[in-house]
Scaffold this active site. Structure first.
Site, PDB file in Angstrom:
ATOM      1  N   HIS A   1      -4.264  -0.343 -22.952  1.00 12.59           N
ATOM      2  CA  HIS A   1      -4.403  -0.991 -21.638  1.00 12.59           C
ATOM      3  C   HIS A   1      -4.400  -2.518 -21.777  1.00 12.59           C
ATOM      4  O   HIS A   1      -4.271  -3.239 -20.786  1.00 12.59           O
ATOM      5  CB  HIS A   1      -5.683  -0.505 -20.954  1.00 12.59           C
ATOM      6  CG  HIS A   1      -5.573  -0.418 -19.461  1.00 12.59           C
ATOM      7  ND1 HIS A   1      -5.125  -1.463 -18.687  1.00 12.59           N
ATOM      8  CD2 HIS A   1      -5.829   0.600 -18.600  1.00 12.59           C
ATOM      9  CE1 HIS A   1      -5.138  -1.094 -17.406  1.00 12.59           C
ATOM     10  NE2 HIS A   1      -5.549   0.150 -17.332  1.00 12.59           N
TER      11      HIS A   1
ATOM     12  N   THR B   1      -5.622   5.626   4.908  1.00 15.99           N
ATOM     13  CA  THR B   1      -4.649   6.216   3.986  1.00 15.99           C
ATOM     14  C   THR B   1      -5.286   7.373   3.217  1.00 15.99           C
ATOM     15  O   THR B   1      -6.509   7.538   3.210  1.00 15.99           O
ATOM     16  CB  THR B   1      -4.155   5.165   2.971  1.00 15.99           C
ATOM     17  OG1 THR B   1      -5.285   4.759   2.197  1.00 15.99           O
ATOM     18  CG2 THR B   1      -3.533   3.965   3.657  1.00 15.99           C
ATOM     19  N   ARG B   2      -4.414   8.115   2.515  1.00 15.17           N
ATOM     20  CA  ARG B   2      -4.932   9.220   1.701  1.00 15.17           C
ATOM     21  C   ARG B   2      -5.973   8.704   0.708  1.00 15.17           C
ATOM     22  O   ARG B   2      -7.016   9.303   0.511  1.00 15.17           O
ATOM     23  CB  ARG B   2      -3.787   9.873   0.916  1.00 15.17           C
ATOM     24  CG  ARG B   2      -2.896  10.757   1.731  1.00 15.17           C
ATOM     25  CD  ARG B   2      -1.732  11.225   0.889  1.00 15.17           C
ATOM     26  NE  ARG B   2      -1.026  10.092   0.302  1.00 15.17           N
ATOM     27  CZ  ARG B   2      -0.187  10.165  -0.724  1.00 15.17           C
ATOM     28  NH1 ARG B   2       0.046  11.317  -1.294  1.00 15.17           N
ATOM     29  NH2 ARG B   2       0.435   9.094  -1.175  1.00 15.17           N
TER      30      ARG B   2
ATOM     31  N   SER C   1      -6.452   5.092  -8.286  1.00 10.85           N
ATOM     32  CA  SER C   1      -5.339   5.795  -7.639  1.00 10.85           C
ATOM     33  C   SER C   1      -4.095   5.781  -8.522  1.00 10.85           C
ATOM     34  O   SER C   1      -3.647   4.711  -8.944  1.00 10.85           O
ATOM     35  CB  SER C   1      -5.014   5.112  -6.304  1.00 10.85           C
ATOM     36  OG  SER C   1      -3.804   5.637  -5.797  1.00 10.85           O
TER      37      SER C   1
ATOM     38  N   ASP D   1      12.485  12.946 -17.948  1.00  9.62           N
ATOM     39  CA  ASP D   1      13.462  13.812 -18.630  1.00  9.62           C
ATOM     40  C   ASP D   1      14.064  13.078 -19.829  1.00  9.62           C
ATOM     41  O   ASP D   1      14.807  12.114 -19.668  1.00  9.62           O
ATOM     42  CB  ASP D   1      14.549  14.196 -17.612  1.00  9.62           C
ATOM     43  CG  ASP D   1      15.609  15.090 -18.229  1.00  9.62           C
ATOM     44  OD1 ASP D   1      15.486  15.444 -19.419  1.00  9.62           O
ATOM     45  OD2 ASP D   1      16.568  15.432 -17.505  1.00  9.62           O
TER      46      ASP D   1
HETATM   47  N1  COA Z   1       4.960   6.151  -2.649  1.00  4.19           N
HETATM   48  C1  COA Z   1       4.593   6.826  -1.554  1.00  4.19           C
HETATM   49  N2  COA Z   1       3.964   6.278  -0.503  1.00  4.19           N
HETATM   50  C2  COA Z   1       3.665   4.997  -0.540  1.00  4.19           C
HETATM   51  C3  COA Z   1       3.991   4.225  -1.655  1.00  4.19           C
HETATM   52  C4  COA Z   1       4.676   4.841  -2.737  1.00  4.19           C
HETATM   53  N3  COA Z   1       5.045   4.161  -3.842  1.00  4.19           N
HETATM   54  N4  COA Z   1       3.538   2.989  -1.443  1.00  4.19           N
HETATM   55  C5  COA Z   1       2.983   2.983  -0.229  1.00  4.19           C
HETATM   56  N5  COA Z   1       3.063   4.197   0.343  1.00  4.19           N
HETATM   57  C6  COA Z   1       2.623   4.513   1.717  1.00  4.19           C
HETATM   58  C7  COA Z   1       1.848   5.763   1.843  1.00  4.19           C
HETATM   59  O1  COA Z   1       2.300   6.381   3.015  1.00  4.19           O
HETATM   60  C8  COA Z   1       0.404   5.318   2.007  1.00  4.19           C
HETATM   61  O2  COA Z   1      -0.274   6.031   2.990  1.00  4.19           O
HETATM   62  P1  COA Z   1      -0.722   7.560   2.752  1.00  4.19           P
HETATM   63  O3  COA Z   1      -1.249   7.658   1.363  1.00  4.19           O
HETATM   64  O4  COA Z   1      -1.787   7.833   3.761  1.00  4.19           O
HETATM   65  O5  COA Z   1       0.505   8.401   2.943  1.00  4.19           O
HETATM   66  C9  COA Z   1       0.511   3.896   2.502  1.00  4.19           C
HETATM   67  O6  COA Z   1       1.794   3.446   2.150  1.00  4.19           O
HETATM   68  C10 COA Z   1      -0.523   2.962   1.928  1.00  4.19           C
HETATM   69  O7  COA Z   1      -0.421   2.936   0.528  1.00  4.19           O
HETATM   70  P2  COA Z   1      -1.143   1.801  -0.333  1.00  4.19           P
HETATM   71  O8  COA Z   1      -0.685   0.475   0.097  1.00  4.19           O
HETATM   72  O9  COA Z   1      -0.942   2.170  -1.753  1.00  4.19           O
HETATM   73  O10 COA Z   1      -2.685   1.862   0.076  1.00  4.19           O
HETATM   74  P3  COA Z   1      -3.759   2.941  -0.311  1.00  4.19           P
HETATM   75  O11 COA Z   1      -4.884   2.807   0.615  1.00  4.19           O
HETATM   76  O12 COA Z   1      -3.145   4.270  -0.451  1.00  4.19           O
HETATM   77  O13 COA Z   1      -4.266   2.520  -1.769  1.00  4.19           O
HETATM   78  C11 COA Z   1      -4.895   0.958  -3.418  1.00  4.19           C
HETATM   79  C12 COA Z   1      -5.045   1.411  -1.972  1.00  4.19           C
HETATM   80  C13 COA Z   1      -5.740  -0.261  -3.606  1.00  4.19           C
HETATM   81  C14 COA Z   1      -5.406   2.066  -4.350  1.00  4.19           C
HETATM   82  C15 COA Z   1      -3.386   0.669  -3.682  1.00  4.19           C
HETATM   83  O14 COA Z   1      -2.951  -0.362  -2.829  1.00  4.19           O
HETATM   84  C16 COA Z   1      -3.074   0.290  -5.103  1.00  4.19           C
HETATM   85  O15 COA Z   1      -3.187  -0.870  -5.501  1.00  4.19           O
HETATM   86  N6  COA Z   1      -2.617   1.260  -5.897  1.00  4.19           N
HETATM   87  C17 COA Z   1      -2.196   1.053  -7.287  1.00  4.19           C
HETATM   88  C18 COA Z   1      -3.337   1.345  -8.208  1.00  4.19           C
HETATM   89  C19 COA Z   1      -2.904   1.291  -9.641  1.00  4.19           C
HETATM   90  O16 COA Z   1      -2.179   0.428 -10.062  1.00  4.19           O
HETATM   91  N7  COA Z   1      -3.374   2.295 -10.389  1.00  4.19           N
HETATM   92  C20 COA Z   1      -3.156   2.327 -11.802  1.00  4.19           C
HETATM   93  C21 COA Z   1      -4.194   1.485 -12.456  1.00  4.19           C
HETATM   94  S1  COA Z   1      -3.905   1.349 -14.177  1.00  4.19           S
END
Ligand code: COA
Length: 456
Positions: free
Chosen positions: A157, A263-264, A388, A398
């Site tokens: 990491h 969101t989810r 997340s 693949d």
């Molecule tokens: N694929 C599918 N849907 C996506 C998407 C993607 N790549 N990106 C955005 N969306 C859509 C989805 O519809 C989602 O709503 P839903 O889950 O209710 O369907 C919406 O956009 C919002 O997504 P997001 O902006 O990711 O917000 P969130 O509330 O779901 O998540 C965080 C919040 C802070 C967790 C997120 O913004 C984040 O930063 N995730 C990455 C974390 C990460 O890097 N993890 C690995 C750490 S090593």
């Protein structure tokens, strides 16, 4: 399940294009600085099993080619004092291990409920060795009696967050199956090292991510909680479960004259948090917090260049009282999580970086041993860390012998560690992989399903 190591080798980049030493960003060196394990299971076709080029040779050859582009992974890190690390792009290489197992793919059932069997399928990282001797990427190919295989991967990491690690895996697979690289990584930790940081008016008190998470009421430290035996549960939520939870939250918020859509991630993290507070039998006044990572690639102004390689995640914290989480409607907790996300704008990000830079010593913020460490950040009882992977491109890797039949996180065994993953067939379902104290896990499972409206 018995696994015996046949052979191990160091794979170096086919050509060496960088010989520099890099100062890493503070985000690279804080939080988890060990390796993140993932497993991929395959059932290669008969043609592949009979073909002249072995699977391990295909992996080795493509690995040495992909490392030309992902050269940071072929280097080593070393301590430079004050809990700080630097990266040597010295092409020392990564480790690839070949192993055999007496087991069969069918022994893993649905895989998700057999994560305890994954440990021997992951390449061992000996953290007792000096850090500058540890490869930053290790792979283990295990062949089962039935012809099935598992590729276990450990990626440090320090050099790669989830997005970067999955970019590497996807390009490795492309080269292995004979396709060209899709997009080279953009590696430049100096982006976060600029001495001329944008000025910010945000004060230190706003950054609760720097404060130690709360302790159990009556405790002076978290040592007892860290020592307790833990267990990992992988709990599926169907698309219907997710929709019911989302609907419940949306309708519940009408009472507050606002109909919010969450969101989810927000809804499920809130549900997990509530289930954990109940399972841990917190007092109503118990302070608790939920830590999680936010990808800042598109939150920065301007956004980071595409395929930025490194750590572009900032850890944030939502906090509350357990009593409020357990007794108020779920949208209350969703709102707490939303507030923590919404404050992460360009100014907040630079101010977070600024505070890291000013810290004389990063050691208290490093999770160095990953397993049962008594130092470093701890998000166990009464807290949680819910990461997340919902939007990460995890599936469909693949290497030429077909897509994986299962991909998932390797073992993780620190109380409160939780991952949220999309369901394996992209049907809107979600999997929650959570590590909890043994004493809490059954109650957690009970509340996790019972508190979904209509499931009681
Ligand atoms: N694929 C599918 N849907 C996506 C998407 C993607 N790549 N990106 C955005 N969306 C859509 C989805 O519809 C989602 O709503 P839903 O889950 O209710 O369907 C919406 O956009 C919002 O997504 P997001 O902006 O990711 O917000 P969130 O509330 O779901 O998540 C965080 C919040 C802070 C967790 C997120 O913004 C984040 O930063 N995730 C990455 C974390 C990460 O890097 N993890 C690995 C750490 S090593």
């Amino acid at each position: 399940m018995e696994v015996s190591i046949k052979h191990s080798c160091i794979v170096k980049p086919q050509e060496r294009i960088c010989t520099s030493t890099f100062q890493l960003s503070e985000w690279d060196q804080t939080g988890v600085i060990t390796h993140v394990p993932t497993v991929y299971f395959y059932r290669p076709s008969q043609e592949w099993l009979k073909s002249s080029k072995s699977i391990v040779d295909t992996l080795k050859e493509s690995l040495s080619r992909v490392l030309v582009h992902f050269y940071p992974l072929a280097g080593r890190v070393r301590w430079i004092g004050q809990g700080r690390l630097e990266l040597l792009c010295n092409a020392k290489g990564v480790e690839l291990i070949e192993a055999n197992s007496s087991g069969e793919l069918s022994d893993f059932g649905d895989f998700a409920s057999q994560t305890n069997l994954f440990e021997n399928l992951l390449p061992y990282v000996d953290y007792d060795k000096p850090i500058d001797e540890l490869p930053l990427m290790l792979g283990q190919l295990t062949q089962f009696k039935c012809g099935g295989i598992c590729l276990g991967v450990n990626i440090s990491h320090v050099v790669a967050d989830g997005q970067s690690a999955l970019h590497f895996m996807s390009e490795w697979a492309r080269l292995a199956r004979g396709e060209p690289l899709e997009m080279a990584p953009y590696f430049n930790p100096d982006i976060f090292r600029s001495q001329d940081l944008p000025k910010t008016s945000i004060g230190f008190d706003t950054h609760i991510e720097f404060k130690p998470p709360p302790l159990l009421i009556g405790a002076n430290n978290n040592l007892e909680e860290r020592k307790k035996a833990t267990i990992v549960a992988i709990l599926p939520l169907s698309k219907e479960h997710v929709d019911i939870l989302k609907k419940d939250v949306k309708e519940g918020s009408i009472d507050d004259h606002n109909m919010y859509s969450y969101t989810r991630y927000e809804v499920i993290a809130a549900h997990i948090w509530r289930s954990a507070c109940k399972a841990r039998e917190h007092q109503l006044e118990q302070p608790t917090c939920l830590g999680f990572s936010i990808d800042v690639r598109n939150r920065l102004q301007p956004p980071l260049p595409p395929k930025y390689f490194g750590n572009a995640i900032l850890d944030v914290v939502a906090s509350s009282k357990s009593g409020d989480i357990m007794t108020k409607p779920l949208h209350y907790t969703c709102a707490k999580i939303r507030q923590a996300i919404e404050k992460v704008n360009n100014e907040y990000i630079w101010s977070n970086i600024d505070f890291w830079k000013k810290l004389p010593d990063l050691s208290p913020f490093q999770d160095l041993h990953a397993r049962k460490s008594m130092d470093g950040p701890f998000y166990g009882n009464p807290n949680l860390g819910v990461i997340s992977w919902l939007t990460l491109p995890m599936y469909g890797l693949d290497f030429g012998w077909g897509k994986e039949i299962y991909m998932g996180p390797g073992t993780h065994d620190s109380d409160g560690d939780c991952l949220m993953l999309p369901g394996p067939v992209n049907d809107g379902s979600v999997q929650v992989a959570i590590c909890l104290q043994e004493a809490h896990v059954d109650a957690f499972k009970k509340y996790f399903y019972k508190d979904i409206p209509g499931e009681a």
